[in-house]
Design a protein around this motif. Structure first.
Motif, PDB file in Angstrom:
ATOM      1  N   THR A  21       0.843  -1.185   0.000  1.00 11.63           N
ATOM      2  CA  THR A  21       0.000   0.000   0.000  1.00 11.63           C
ATOM      3  C   THR A  21       0.885   1.243   0.000  1.00 11.63           C
ATOM      4  O   THR A  21       2.107   1.143   0.146  1.00 11.63           O
ATOM      5  CB  THR A  21      -0.903   0.035   1.243  1.00 11.63           C
ATOM      6  N   LEU A  27       0.817  -6.341   0.964  1.00  8.69           N
ATOM      7  CA  LEU A  27      -0.427  -7.025   0.632  1.00  8.69           C
ATOM      8  C   LEU A  27      -0.170  -8.385  -0.006  1.00  8.69           C
ATOM      9  O   LEU A  27      -0.801  -9.370   0.349  1.00  8.69           O
ATOM     10  CB  LEU A  27      -1.265  -6.167  -0.328  1.00  8.69           C
ATOM     11  N   THR A  41      -9.212  -6.450  -3.372  1.00  4.42           N
ATOM     12  CA  THR A  41      -8.473  -5.880  -2.245  1.00  4.42           C
ATOM     13  C   THR A  41      -7.649  -4.680  -2.695  1.00  4.42           C
ATOM     14  O   THR A  41      -7.574  -3.659  -1.992  1.00  4.42           O
ATOM     15  CB  THR A  41      -7.544  -6.947  -1.619  1.00  4.42           C
ATOM     16  N   CYS A  42      -7.030  -4.797  -3.867  1.00  6.30           N
ATOM     17  CA  CYS A  42      -6.233  -3.677  -4.400  1.00  6.30           C
ATOM     18  C   CYS A  42      -7.097  -2.432  -4.575  1.00  6.30           C
ATOM     19  O   CYS A  42      -6.677  -1.309  -4.259  1.00  6.30           O
ATOM     20  CB  CYS A  42      -5.605  -4.069  -5.737  1.00  6.30           C
ATOM     21  N   TRP A  45      -7.810  -0.754  -1.286  1.00  7.79           N
ATOM     22  CA  TRP A  45      -6.660  -0.033  -0.743  1.00  7.79           C
ATOM     23  C   TRP A  45      -6.200   1.112  -1.656  1.00  7.79           C
ATOM     24  O   TRP A  45      -5.218   1.790  -1.366  1.00  7.79           O
ATOM     25  CB  TRP A  45      -5.495  -0.998  -0.505  1.00  7.79           C
TER      26      TRP A  45
END
Length: 422
Positions: A21, A27, A41-42, A45
């Motif tokens: 991040t 991650l 998820t990317c 974030w």
């Protein structure tokens, strides 16, 4: 190493650099196979791009047939026609894998070398027409083979302890590390494997307890099973292939199965790696218990247009896949592994048909790229219905093949230091 926007990244691609991040939180490690969940998820974030393994990592190898010397191309095309003869030349997947085979075979070859390789081919297209079919010589009872193998007690005690640990849902990481550490050789091999880019951890994993914690209890136990099984077959006759060749083909099949499972978001991709690693274990069992019968089958399959598994049916009345599946059942390994090994040539007959299709497709791809050998000199027939059930696109094959080759070379270099380029 191309840097792609998140919207350009597809499941199954592999990270070339750690993904963090903006605050520096890790991650995903380098080498991770990206899934749809990772992409979500990317976005959460706020990550907009990632560095992906790509074509520029191929060390200048040709990526198009147009880049090849015409004489080299002609020789490699003939070799491809011989190697893929069991498959329909009009099928898009067969065409693409034949193209990738030609590109891989042509690396660094001069016209003279390519011509020599072609002349050294053992295949004779006239064999099937000029020679009568050879009668069956040695009918083999799979059940008896399994009983004989059990009587040999070839697997070390550690194998059975690991197997029990895998079946116990309450097994702790500390207990698994303690069990595996009793076998120094196995411990060393596992640590070598988890420290390769195949897993992509940012720092060295120097203890089994840490390896179990990071890789996962079930995952590492599965790896330990696969490694301990194949390692138990040192000393098999090496007339048609070496154990090192067998390792490479098995590792390649396991890696491709893991990559395919990752792209399809199937649960437990490590299990697919182990299933691929063990898919041809039946061939080693036959080589040890019925050396003469195994040698006869391998000899017949070295020439002509018959697939090795078809010759096995004619000569033995059964196949290495059936024997391997039965052996895994007697070793009390998980049913998942037993089914996928038993049906890696007959995926549509399996109770877990789509999962079996993954290992079937992985075996086809591994054979297509001619990395390593388990005795088959022709690419086995692709079950097109099984392939279609996976939904893998033809355009994905080049990327899968590149990733698998790199990862296989990393693992082989850990086990065989002189195998950097397989």
């Amino acid at each position: 190493m191309p840097k792609l926007k998140i919207d350009e990244i597809e499941p199954g691609m592999v990270l070339a650099e750690d993904l963090t991040t903006t605050e520096g939180r890790m991650l995903l490690p380098r080498g991770a196979v990206i899934t749809e969940a990772h992409l979500r998820t990317c976005r959460v974030w706020g990550i907009v791009s990632a560095v992906i393994q790509g074509d520029d990592e191929d060390d200048g190898y040709p990526t198009s047939l147009d880049q090849l010397d015409p004489e080299v191309l002609d020789s490699c095309k003939i070799m491809a026609a011989q190697r893929f003869v069991l498959n329909p030349s009009s099928h898009p997947v067969v065409q693409e894998m034949a193209r990738l085979y030609i590109l891989r075979q042509a690396r660094g070859l001069s016209p003279e070398q390519a011509s020599w390789m072609l002349s050294a081919s053992t295949h004779d297209d006239n064999v099937d027409f000029l020679s009568p079919a050879e009668p069956s010589r040695t009918q083999i009872d799979p059940g008896r083979v399994v009983r004989q193998e059990m009587e040999l007690a070839s697997l070390p005690d550690i194998f059975h302890q690991i197997s029990e640990a895998l079946k116990n849902p309450r097994t702790s990481a500390a207990y698994v590390a303690e069990v595996i550490s009793k076998d120094v050789s196995l411990s060393a091999k596992l640590l070598k494997m988890v420290n390769t880019p195949f897993y992509g951890f940012p720092s060295e994993i120097d203890t089994l307890s840490r390896a179990v914690t990071i890789v996962g209890t079930n995952q590492l136990v599965s790896l330990a099973l696969g490694v301990s099984v194949i390692s138990a077959f040192d000393g098999i006759p090496e007339k048609f292939f070496t154990l090192k060749d067998f390792w490479l083909h098995s590792v390649m099949c396991g890696i491709v199965a893991r990559l395919l499972a990752g792209r399809l978001e199937m649960e437990g991709d490590e299990r697919f790696f182990v299933a691929g690693l063990l898919h041809d274990i039946g061939r080693l069992i036959i080589l040890r218990s019925h050396t003469e019968a195994a040698t006869e089958v391998l000899r017949q399959a070295t020439v002509g247009r018959k697939g090795l598994v078809d010759v096995e049916k004619e000569v033995w009345g059964c196949t290495h896949a059936e024997i391997g599946g039965r052996m895994l059942k007697h070793w009390r390994l998980p049913a998942f592994l037993e089914v996928l090994v038993h049906h890696h040539h007959t995926p549509t007959e399996a109770s877990m048909a789509r999962e079996a299709a993954v290992v079937h497709a992985a075996d086809f791809i591994a054979h297509s790229l001619a990395m390593g050998s388990s005795g088959a000199s022709l690419v086995p027939e692709l079950n097109t219905n099984a392939w279609q059930s996976l939904g893998i696109k033809k355009s994905e094959l080049a990327d899968i093949s590149r990733q698998a080759e790199r990862q296989a070379n990393d693992i082989m270099a850990a086990f065989f230091p002189d195998s950097r380029e397989a």
